[in-house]
Structures are given as C-alpha cells and as structure tokens.
Write an enzyme that holds these catalytic residues in place. Structure first.
Site, PDB file in Angstrom:
ATOM      1  N   TYR A  45       0.843  -1.215   0.000  1.00 23.32           N
ATOM      2  CA  TYR A  45       0.000   0.000   0.000  1.00 23.32           C
ATOM      3  C   TYR A  45       0.869   1.252   0.000  1.00 23.32           C
ATOM      4  O   TYR A  45       0.747   2.111  -0.883  1.00 23.32           O
ATOM      5  CB  TYR A  45      -0.942   0.001   1.217  1.00 23.32           C
ATOM      6  CG  TYR A  45      -1.502   1.379   1.504  1.00 23.32           C
ATOM      7  CD1 TYR A  45      -2.355   2.007   0.584  1.00 23.32           C
ATOM      8  CD2 TYR A  45      -1.160   2.086   2.659  1.00 23.32           C
ATOM      9  CE1 TYR A  45      -2.848   3.291   0.828  1.00 23.32           C
ATOM     10  CE2 TYR A  45      -1.654   3.358   2.902  1.00 23.32           C
ATOM     11  CZ  TYR A  45      -2.489   3.959   1.990  1.00 23.32           C
ATOM     12  OH  TYR A  45      -2.971   5.224   2.210  1.00 23.32           O
TER      13      TYR A  45
ATOM     14  N   LYS B 184       1.495   4.201  -2.913  1.00 24.93           N
ATOM     15  CA  LYS B 184       1.226   5.636  -2.701  1.00 24.93           C
ATOM     16  C   LYS B 184       2.505   6.444  -2.959  1.00 24.93           C
ATOM     17  O   LYS B 184       2.455   7.522  -3.554  1.00 24.93           O
ATOM     18  CB  LYS B 184       0.724   5.889  -1.276  1.00 24.93           C
ATOM     19  CG  LYS B 184      -0.656   5.332  -0.968  1.00 24.93           C
ATOM     20  CD  LYS B 184      -1.775   5.972  -1.782  1.00 24.93           C
ATOM     21  CE  LYS B 184      -2.004   7.428  -1.439  1.00 24.93           C
ATOM     22  NZ  LYS B 184      -3.200   7.968  -2.152  1.00 24.93           N
TER      23      LYS B 184
HETATM   24  P1  NAD Z   1     -11.349   4.563   1.315  1.00 23.57           P
HETATM   25  O1  NAD Z   1     -10.835   3.203   1.050  1.00 23.57           O
HETATM   26  O2  NAD Z   1     -12.339   4.767   2.414  1.00 23.57           O
HETATM   27  O3  NAD Z   1     -12.024   5.151  -0.004  1.00 23.57           O
HETATM   28  C1  NAD Z   1     -11.447   4.967  -1.278  1.00 23.57           C
HETATM   29  C2  NAD Z   1     -12.489   5.331  -2.320  1.00 23.57           C
HETATM   30  O4  NAD Z   1     -11.868   5.224  -3.613  1.00 23.57           O
HETATM   31  C3  NAD Z   1     -13.708   4.385  -2.326  1.00 23.57           C
HETATM   32  O5  NAD Z   1     -14.895   5.129  -2.431  1.00 23.57           O
HETATM   33  C4  NAD Z   1     -13.493   3.522  -3.571  1.00 23.57           C
HETATM   34  O6  NAD Z   1     -14.703   3.086  -4.158  1.00 23.57           O
HETATM   35  C5  NAD Z   1     -12.743   4.499  -4.473  1.00 23.57           C
HETATM   36  N1  NAD Z   1     -11.930   3.812  -5.475  1.00 23.57           N
HETATM   37  C6  NAD Z   1     -11.064   2.777  -5.277  1.00 23.57           C
HETATM   38  N2  NAD Z   1     -10.512   2.397  -6.447  1.00 23.57           N
HETATM   39  C7  NAD Z   1     -11.023   3.220  -7.404  1.00 23.57           C
HETATM   40  C8  NAD Z   1     -10.825   3.338  -8.799  1.00 23.57           C
HETATM   41  N3  NAD Z   1      -9.977   2.525  -9.457  1.00 23.57           N
HETATM   42  N4  NAD Z   1     -11.496   4.290  -9.470  1.00 23.57           N
HETATM   43  C9  NAD Z   1     -12.351   5.118  -8.805  1.00 23.57           C
HETATM   44  N5  NAD Z   1     -12.593   5.044  -7.493  1.00 23.57           N
HETATM   45  C10 NAD Z   1     -11.928   4.112  -6.791  1.00 23.57           C
HETATM   46  O7  NAD Z   1     -10.068   5.478   1.533  1.00 23.57           O
HETATM   47  P2  NAD Z   1      -9.846   6.733   2.498  1.00 23.57           P
HETATM   48  O8  NAD Z   1      -9.440   6.248   3.837  1.00 23.57           O
HETATM   49  O9  NAD Z   1     -10.974   7.681   2.350  1.00 23.57           O
HETATM   50  O10 NAD Z   1      -8.541   7.359   1.818  1.00 23.57           O
HETATM   51  C11 NAD Z   1      -8.664   8.329   0.786  1.00 23.57           C
HETATM   52  C12 NAD Z   1      -7.284   8.796   0.377  1.00 23.57           C
HETATM   53  O11 NAD Z   1      -6.609   9.349   1.505  1.00 23.57           O
HETATM   54  C13 NAD Z   1      -6.385   7.674  -0.133  1.00 23.57           C
HETATM   55  O12 NAD Z   1      -5.633   8.182  -1.207  1.00 23.57           O
HETATM   56  C14 NAD Z   1      -5.483   7.349   1.049  1.00 23.57           C
HETATM   57  O13 NAD Z   1      -4.246   6.859   0.614  1.00 23.57           O
HETATM   58  C15 NAD Z   1      -5.350   8.720   1.697  1.00 23.57           C
HETATM   59  N6  NAD Z   1      -5.092   8.759   3.137  1.00 23.57           N
HETATM   60  C16 NAD Z   1      -5.895   8.073   4.001  1.00 23.57           C
HETATM   61  C17 NAD Z   1      -5.698   8.207   5.386  1.00 23.57           C
HETATM   62  C18 NAD Z   1      -6.584   7.486   6.377  1.00 23.57           C
HETATM   63  O14 NAD Z   1      -6.303   7.535   7.561  1.00 23.57           O
HETATM   64  N7  NAD Z   1      -7.664   6.844   5.965  1.00 23.57           N
HETATM   65  C19 NAD Z   1      -4.656   9.007   5.859  1.00 23.57           C
HETATM   66  C20 NAD Z   1      -3.830   9.680   4.935  1.00 23.57           C
HETATM   67  C21 NAD Z   1      -4.070   9.564   3.575  1.00 23.57           C
HETATM   68  O1  DAU Z   2      -1.119   6.891   8.323  1.00 20.44           O
HETATM   69  C1  DAU Z   2      -2.079   7.048   7.344  1.00 20.44           C
HETATM   70  C2  DAU Z   2      -2.680   5.709   6.992  1.00 20.44           C
HETATM   71  O2  DAU Z   2      -3.543   5.350   8.068  1.00 20.44           O
HETATM   72  C3  DAU Z   2      -3.451   5.729   5.674  1.00 20.44           C
HETATM   73  O3  DAU Z   2      -2.554   5.971   4.638  1.00 20.44           O
HETATM   74  C4  DAU Z   2      -4.188   4.410   5.437  1.00 20.44           C
HETATM   75  O4  DAU Z   2      -5.001   4.513   4.286  1.00 20.44           O
HETATM   76  C5  DAU Z   2      -5.058   4.125   6.643  1.00 20.44           C
HETATM   77  O5  DAU Z   2      -5.701   2.877   6.498  1.00 20.44           O
HETATM   78  C6  DAU Z   2      -4.224   4.139   7.915  1.00 20.44           C
HETATM   79  O6  DAU Z   2      -3.282   3.029   7.908  1.00 20.44           O
HETATM   80  P1  DAU Z   2      -3.014   2.155   9.225  1.00 20.44           P
HETATM   81  O7  DAU Z   2      -2.499   0.849   8.784  1.00 20.44           O
HETATM   82  O8  DAU Z   2      -2.248   2.938  10.236  1.00 20.44           O
HETATM   83  O9  DAU Z   2      -4.557   2.073   9.752  1.00 20.44           O
HETATM   84  P2  DAU Z   2      -5.445   0.887  10.350  1.00 20.44           P
HETATM   85  O10 DAU Z   2      -6.753   1.509  10.734  1.00 20.44           O
HETATM   86  O11 DAU Z   2      -5.482  -0.305   9.480  1.00 20.44           O
HETATM   87  O12 DAU Z   2      -4.659   0.480  11.679  1.00 20.44           O
HETATM   88  C7  DAU Z   2      -4.292   1.457  12.652  1.00 20.44           C
HETATM   89  C8  DAU Z   2      -3.420   0.754  13.704  1.00 20.44           C
HETATM   90  O13 DAU Z   2      -4.244  -0.183  14.428  1.00 20.44           O
HETATM   91  C9  DAU Z   2      -2.307  -0.079  13.102  1.00 20.44           C
HETATM   92  O14 DAU Z   2      -1.182  -0.018  13.970  1.00 20.44           O
HETATM   93  C10 DAU Z   2      -2.861  -1.501  13.083  1.00 20.44           C
HETATM   94  C11 DAU Z   2      -3.765  -1.527  14.308  1.00 20.44           C
HETATM   95  N1  DAU Z   2      -4.958  -2.405  14.251  1.00 20.44           N
HETATM   96  C12 DAU Z   2      -5.756  -2.351  13.152  1.00 20.44           C
HETATM   97  C13 DAU Z   2      -6.912  -3.107  13.089  1.00 20.44           C
HETATM   98  C14 DAU Z   2      -7.807  -3.085  11.862  1.00 20.44           C
HETATM   99  C15 DAU Z   2      -5.288  -3.173  15.350  1.00 20.44           C
HETATM  100  O15 DAU Z   2      -4.582  -3.208  16.385  1.00 20.44           O
HETATM  101  N2  DAU Z   2      -6.444  -3.925  15.302  1.00 20.44           N
HETATM  102  C16 DAU Z   2      -7.262  -3.928  14.211  1.00 20.44           C
HETATM  103  O16 DAU Z   2      -8.303  -4.625  14.241  1.00 20.44           O
END
Ligand code: NAD
Ligand code: DAU
Length: 336
Positions: free
Chosen positions: A149, A153
């Site tokens: 992942y 990115k």
């Molecule tokens: P998410 O998985 O909740 O949402 C992703 C969305 O993208 C979904 O609606 C999915 O249907 C759409 N998608 C996936 N593949 C696609 C494709 N090929 N074409 C069009 N749409 C597509 O993700 P999120 O947590 O909202 O993350 C959004 C962005 O922010 C990502 O780029 C992620 O890397 C970044 N990001 C996330 C976090 C976090 O904590 N969640 C933190 C920092 C950065």
């Molecule tokens: O730092 C930004 C990233 O944060 C984003 O780029 C990613 O899209 C987003 O998914 C998130 O990544 P993490 O891997 O940090 O998030 P996640 O919610 O999967 O897990 C957060 C922390 O919790 C990580 O240390 C793993 C742990 N974890 C996760 C799950 C799902 C647990 O301990 N138990 C769980 O059930």
C-alpha cells in the site's frame, strides 16, 4: 485560485465523502463532480444526505477516456481514490498497483492535457516508520515505504512530482496522518473496535498494541486540503497532522471507557506482518505558511463524537460488518 467546478475522485470513500459534505456546506457555489468506482470501500449511502447537490459518476480512475472527459469540464481535481487498507495490500497487492499507480497516471495525463489544477492526497506512510525517539516526519524526510500500500502511494507521489517538473502540471501533494471520524469503513482500526463494542464483542488489538499513530479528525484534514488547493505553492508537498500521537492500546482503552467497559476487556490478536511502529507528523510548514490549525484538539471528545455517529448510523455500517469480520478470520487472524 478560485475553484468553481471540482472533480473529487474517491468521493464515496471515507475521507472523500467527508470532503464533499464539507464542500457542499461551506462552499455552496462550488459545483462538485464525484468520480468513484464504488469498490467494496465506496458507499453511495455516504453521499445520500447531499445527493441532490452533487454530480455522481460511477467509473474507474484508470479509464483514460472517461477521466479525460470529466477533467475537461472542471477547473480543479482533488484525488482521493485509492486502495487504502494495508492489510488488504498484504494479501492482494495488485489492485494497489493498478488503482494507486496506473489510476494516478491516467489523472495526471488528463490534467496535463487540459491544464487543470491538481491536488494529490497522500499519506505519511510513504516515509516508513519511526522509532520512539526519532523526530517527526517533515517535507524533507526521505521516502522509505514498508507495505505494498505505502509503496504504491509513494510511487504515485513521485509520478506527481515528475509531472510538475517535466510537464509543468500545476499540482500540490499532501501527506496526512491517520484519520478518524464518520463514514470510515469498518475494516479500519477505530470503526472496527467501535462496532465490535456496539455488538458486545471485545476489541481486537494487533500484537502488543504498542504501535503509535498520529490521529487527526477527518474534517481537519479536509480543511487543510482546501487551504492547499486555494493557497498552496505549486509543486509543494505539505504534511498534515494534529500533534496527537497515541498507541493503539490507549485508543482501545479510551473506547472501552466510552462504553463503560473495563480497561482490560480486549483481545490481543495476530500481528500485522511488517507492522510499522510509529508515525508522527511535523505540520509546521502548513501551519506557518497557510495558517491552518486543527479544530479538533480534544481526541477523547472527537472519539466520543465518532462513537455517537456509529451508534446513530447502524444502517450505514451494518451491511459491511459480518463480511469484514469473516475476511479477517479467513486471512488467519486469531486470538493470541
Ligand atoms: P477509502 O478506502 O475509504 O475510499 C477509497 C475510495 O476510492 C472508495 O470510495 C473507492 O470506491 C474508491 N476507489 C477505489 N478504487 C477506485 C478506482 N480505481 N477508481 C475510482 N474510485 C476508486 O479510503 P480513504 O481512507 O478515504 O482514503 C482516501 C485517500 O486518503 C487515499 O488516497 C489514502 O491513501 C489517503 N489517506 C488516508 C488516510 C486514512 O487515515 N484513511 C490518511 C492519509 C491519507
Ligand atoms: O497513516 C495514514 C494511513 O492510516 C493511511 O494511509 C491508510 O489509508 C489508513 O488505512 C491508515 O493506515 P493504518 O495501517 O495505520 O490504519 P489501520 O486503521 O489499518 O490500523 C491502525 C493501527 O491499528 C495499526 O497499527 C494496526 C492496528 N490495528 C488495526 C486493526 C484493523 C489493530 O490493532 N487492530 C485492528 O483490528
């Protein structure tokens, strides 16, 4: 720049949907077009309350013809769409390469052709992880991603940088820390534990639970994105974070307290392979240059509001819950 029409990719996902809600509320004159493939992570219901204020297109960001047509009709693109879950990238890496790298390539070619302003949403994970005493990531930290992942990115960020330098594309990048808030898929850490607790199931902590994340409320992330889109320097990367480091065990215990449960009422489960130890963000550039500051400074209160949202929106998350837990079990997760 003044944005009149914006294309939001991934607008049916967690952060993208919150971005669209915020935009509709705070900038009623902006026309929002959402492009989303509605993968397992996308949910039309996340946009239902504002469906009449948004133009929704279901499609793939890697579909060059579709993307070219949509980009030609807007003056800015904010690119959220991605495969976003580390655990999935370990079992099935290909969709991460396809969407995060090839999809970003298609968008870059379109914004280049139409000379459209582009903002790229990225993650702090591109920098790898930190030990307890290392300084937080900043804009000069070298890339060192750990998982498929974060590597995908990182690759997409580098494509953006090269399209700026080689083709003069007007792009900015933001790398944000872990988000929490409404509309986050139940596969992710905080919603998984909240919905477990609603169901009377013990929270599940990977390994010992000592890993540290730097949590930010999704609305604070999205306000920063608008600042960068309107006032950021072209070609610049901005890190977004709210100075809110917490280890996973502490987060679980805050949630247990919110539900009136004992502090040890959780399970340790199989750890994530290659699990990043610590992320931390130094957002000085964003704060000093663009004057951004987070509004959610009380993590406990932000978590309580998030718990309340999941309690009130069971119809939104319930359809995904059982399948998500089955997938974790099928991937080999077991109580230690
Ligand atoms: P998410 O998985 O909740 O949402 C992703 C969305 O993208 C979904 O609606 C999915 O249907 C759409 N998608 C996936 N593949 C696609 C494709 N090929 N074409 C069009 N749409 C597509 O993700 P999120 O947590 O909202 O993350 C959004 C962005 O922010 C990502 O780029 C992620 O890397 C970044 N990001 C996330 C976090 C976090 O904590 N969640 C933190 C920092 C950065
Ligand atoms: O730092 C930004 C990233 O944060 C984003 O780029 C990613 O899209 C987003 O998914 C998130 O990544 P993490 O891997 O940090 O998030 P996640 O919610 O999967 O897990 C957060 C922390 O919790 C990580 O240390 C793993 C742990 N974890 C996760 C799950 C799902 C647990 O301990 N138990 C769980 O059930």
């Amino acid at each position: 720049m003044a944005v009149v029409r914006v294309l939001v990719t991934g607008g049916a996902g967690f952060i993208g949907a919150n971005f669209v809600h915020q935009t509709v509320a705070d900038r009623p004159d902006v026309h929002v077009v959402v492009l989303d493939a509605l993968t397992y992570a996308g949910n039309r219901a996340s946009l239902a309350p504002i469906a009449d204020r948004v133009e929704f297109v279901q499609g793939d960001i890697a579909d060059q013809e579709l993307v070219d047509r949509l980009v030609g009709g807007v003056d800015a693109v904010v690119h959220f769409a991605a495969e976003s879950h580390n655990d999935n990238s370990l079992s099935q890496p290909w969709p991460f390469v396809q969407t995060n790298i090839v999809g970003t390539y298609a968008l870059l070619q379109a914004v280049r052709r139409h000379e459209v302003r582009y903002h790229h949403i990225s993650t702090d994970e591109v920098y790898g992880d930190l030990s307890a005493d290392e300084p937080a990531f900043d804009e000069s930290t070298p890339y060192n991603p750990s998982s498929p992942y974060s590597a995908s990115k990182a690759a997409s960020d580098l494509l953006v940088r090269s399209w700026v330098r080689s083709f003069g594309v007007r792009a900015t990048i933001s790398n944000c820390s872990n988000n929490y808030g409404p509309y986050q898929h139940v596969e992710k850490f905080i919603p998984r534990q909240i919905t477990n607790l609603i169901d009377g199931v013990r929270p599940r902590l990977y390994g010992a639970g000592h890993q540290i994340r730097d949590w930010i409320h999704v609305d604070d992330h999205n306000r920063a994105v608008w600042e960068i889109l309107e006032h950021g320097r072209i070609g610049q990367t901005y890190l977004i974070g709210a100075n809110n480091e917490s280890d996973n065990k502490t987060v679980v215990q805050l949630l247990l307290a919110e539900f009136g449960r004992a502090a040890d009422d959780f399970d340790h489960v199989t750890d994530r392979p290659g699990h990043d130890q610590r992320y931390a963000i130094d957002a000085t550039l964003l704060r000093t240059e663009l004057g951004w500051a987070p509004k959610y400074s009380d993590f406990k209160a932000g978590l309580a509001a998030t718990v309340a949202w999941y309690r009130e929106h069971e119809d939104w998350w319930r359809p995904q819950k059982a399948a998500t837990e089955r997938a974790y079990a099928a991937a080999g997760e077991r109580v230690l």
